[in-house]
Design an enzyme around this catalytic site. Structure first.
Site, short mmCIF file in Angstrom:
data_model
loop_
_atom_site.label_atom_id
_atom_site.label_comp_id
_atom_site.label_asym_id
_atom_site.label_seq_id
_atom_site.Cartn_x
_atom_site.Cartn_y
_atom_site.Cartn_z
CB SER A 1 -0.95 0.00 1.20
OG SER A 1 -0.23 -0.11 2.42
CE LYS B 1 4.89 4.33 13.04
NZ LYS B 1 3.77 3.97 12.15
CB VAL C 1 3.80 -6.31 6.93
CG1 VAL C 1 4.97 -6.35 7.91
CG2 VAL C 1 4.05 -7.23 5.76
#
Length: 336
Positions: free
Chosen positions: A11, A189, A277
């Site tokens: 993506s 993060k 993923v």
């Protein structure tokens, strides 16, 4: 006009190919899967990754790595973090001297504790390597929603070139020399976002989410600065900015996986359900090891590891965090 190749047709790679093509560059999008390339050529869509988004007609699609790498002004590494080293190895025969490479992948290699830039530099020591990072979901970039990111490189010219290639009226790019701060912010993060998702999956509210974000950025900043990063980076786009969007957004695959885990799923089943993923799973162990290496306490990241890899119940992990020893919020603050 520059010749640019995106290596990785997920993506994010696809969204950046659309962006760069729209900026007037000659763009090649590479996938190691021949069947995927054939489908992209036939449909002009990456429907499984970016539903409804049409690929530019002028975009060149290939499964041949030589075609993608040879004589390009810039290579953009957009493969999953676990494939960075292997892909870089395969690129070796086709690279130009001082080849400019930008990674847009976030993650730490568990076996070596290397960041993505460090992996590429390890495999391709002659290359000139930087990073593009920040709060930037592919689903929004692909349809030209306003997005702001940072181009990081030790080489000022590479950072400025990246800024010039990528920037337009909907995609703003700042520059920074703090590569390690950007990479640690972008990698850790994802681990904190798993915790935020677990909180949502448990049915907790805004108070818990706010606590995870603020205490999470404190952990990330402590480790990044111990490794040589700058605290200003972690208070910026690639620190708190990226953490907020990844912990809050419906597009965040790490948050989504965390939600499923908070609802009782095992980590492996949650990753299968997300069907993309989940980088935070791969970075969690490495982050904990970096904390040990640099003597930095990472309580949230430690508990995420317990849940992911030791089967600890999410509610027990929350209890462990809430009942830690009493502390000051910040040791630098002193009572008069």
């Amino acid at each position: 006009m520059a010749e640019i190749s995106i290596l990785g047709a997920g993506s994010w790679g696809t969204a950046l190919a659309i962006l760069l093509s729209g900026n007037g560059h000659q763009v090649t999008l590479w996938s190691h899967r021949k069947d995927q390339v054939e489908e992209l050529k036939r449909t002009h869509k990456n429907e499984s990754k970016l539903p409804g988004v049409i690929l530019p007609e002028r975009l060149h699609l290939t499964d041949q790595l030589e075609d993608a790498v040879l004589d390009k002004d810039l290579l953009v590494m957009a493969v999953p973090s676990t494939a960075t080293r292997e892909t870089a190895e395969k690129m070796k025969p086709y690279l130009s001297p001082k080849q400019r490479i930008i990674t847009v992948t976030k993650g730490i290699e568990e076996a070596t504790l290397m960041t993505q830039v460090e992996i590429i530099e390890d495999v391709l020591p002659e290359a000139n390597v930087g990073i593009l990072s920040g709060p930037s979901h592919a689903e929004e970039v692909a349809i030209a929603m306003p997005t702001v990111v940072v181009a990081g490189a030790r080489d000022r010219d590479l950072a400025i070139m990246t800024q010039e290639f990528f920037m337009n009226e909907t995609f703003r790019v700042y520059t920074s020399p703090d590569v390690i701060g950007i990479e640690i912010g972008g990698s850790l993060k994802n681990v904190i976002a798993l915790a935020a998702g677990m909180s949502d999956g448990l049915g907790f509210g805004d108070n818990a989410k706010a606590a995870l974000i603020t205490r999470g950025i404190k952990e990330i900043t402590a480790l990044a600065t111990a490794m040589g990063g700058q605290p200003e980076t972690l208070s910026g786009l690639t620190g708190i900015g990226d953490l907020i969007v990844t912990c809050q957004s419906r597009h965040s695959r790490n948050r989504r996986a965390g939600v499923y885990i908070g609802q009782g799923m095992k980590m492996e089943d949650a990753m299968k359900k997300v069907a993309m993923v989940v980088e935070g799973v791969y970075s969690a162990k490495a982050a904990a090891k970096l904390g040990e290496k640099y003597g930095v306490e990472l309580p949230i990241i430690t508990e995420v590891n317990h849940v992911l890899f030791e089967g600890k119940d999410c509610r027990e992990a929350v209890l462990s965090l809430m009942t830690r020893d009493k502390k000051k919020e910040d040791e630098r603050l002193r009572f008069v």
